[in-house]
Design an enzyme around this catalytic site. Structure first.
Site: not given
Length: 295
Positions: A48, A118, A213
């Site tokens: 990531y 987002e 997350n």
């Protein structure tokens, strides 16, 4: 040796296969190429690349100051050197829906397997900060539509992140997530939910793989991987964990050098030269040079 021999399309298919398996895929966050190689070498299913990490590495806060070209360059540097899928944080898509479509294409060119977009306003904030604000639901939806329409490789994974929980509540966040799925998002990333029950409600309401997350210092104790599995989430990321570990060691090392006048007492805590050379594949480069010489 000089780069991964695994094509980007194969990495994207590998990520999709992992998500389809229903098992939890854990992606540690890399803060540079070397840490990404260490993640891959350790056996992780992917890497990531956090927007917070990219900003911090440039000495900037995570408030939308980084550019698409900076993010794409860092993502490309990492993706080209590992055999596993890379997911990158693409913030708000870097502009209007057409900009979002272009962002997807540049990240495809960078070789990453997927990214998340987002619904925060610009300038954005770290999702676990106070004062997070989101755009209206229609603009948020247009960003995801732009991402889906801009995608050229159907295996590129588009993750729709919503920060709406903090700004307008859980029900609104779920409604947005469902609209994102209808628009073609492959994965939904509900950021900064506040309890196990809220994560369960999201799982019950949204019928695609979900991302979580596992950030430290986000206002609550991070969930364990066992808890995430029990919730039925398929993708878990540790955005800043390795950078925080590294910077903690750096701060301690600087203080010791200034106080003790020598690094002698620190050497047992360092990565050895041999370990670094193995990670960088010095032997492989030497064999390459010899093949060039031998013809």
């Amino acid at each position: 040796m000089l780069a991964s021999a695994v094509p980007a399309t194969d990495k994207r298919r590998a990520l999709r296969s992992q998500l389809a398996s229903g098992e939890l895929t854990v992606l540690p966050g890399a803060f540079n190429v070397l840490s990404a190689q260490a993640i891959a070498r350790a056996g992780a299913h992917g890497v990531y690349v956090s927007g917070h990490m990219i900003a911090a590495d440039m000495g900037l806060p995570d408030i939308g100051l980084t550019t698409l070209s900076e993010v794409a360059q860092r993502a490309s540097q990492i993706a080209r050197m590992v055999d596993v899928p890379v997911i990158v944080d693409a913030d708000t898509g870097f502009g209007e829906p057409a900009n979002t479509a272009r962002s997807i294409q540049l990240l495809e060119d960078a070789g990453v397997a997927g990214c998340h977009i987002e619904d925060q306003i610009n300038p954005k904030r770290c999702g676990h900060s106070a004062g997070v604000e989101v755009v209206d639901a229609e603009l948020a939806l247009r960003r995801i539509r732009g991402a889906v329409l801009g995608r050229r490789d159907p295996d590129f994974v588009i993750i729709a992140r919503t920060d709406a929980r903090a700004a307008v509540g859980l029900d609104a966040a779920i409604e947005r997530a469902q609209a994102f799925v209808a628009a073609g998002a492959d994965v939904v990333f509900p950021e900064a939910l506040r309890s196990l029950e809220e994560y369960r409600r999201f799982r019950e309401a949204v019928d695609v793989p979900l991302m979580i997350n596992l950030n430290e210092f986000g206002g609550r104790v991070p969930l364990t991987q066992a808890e995430v599995r029990d919730l039925g989430y398929q993708l878990a990321v540790y955005p800043m964990t390795l950078m925080r570990l590294a910077m903690g060691a750096v701060a301690d090392g600087i203080r010791h050098l200034l106080d003790a006048g020598s690094q002698h007492a620190l050497m047992g805590r360092m990565q050895t030269r041999d370990a670094l050379y193995e990670l960088l594949d010095y032997d492989g480069h030497a064999r390459f040079d010899q093949q060039v010489i031998d013809g």
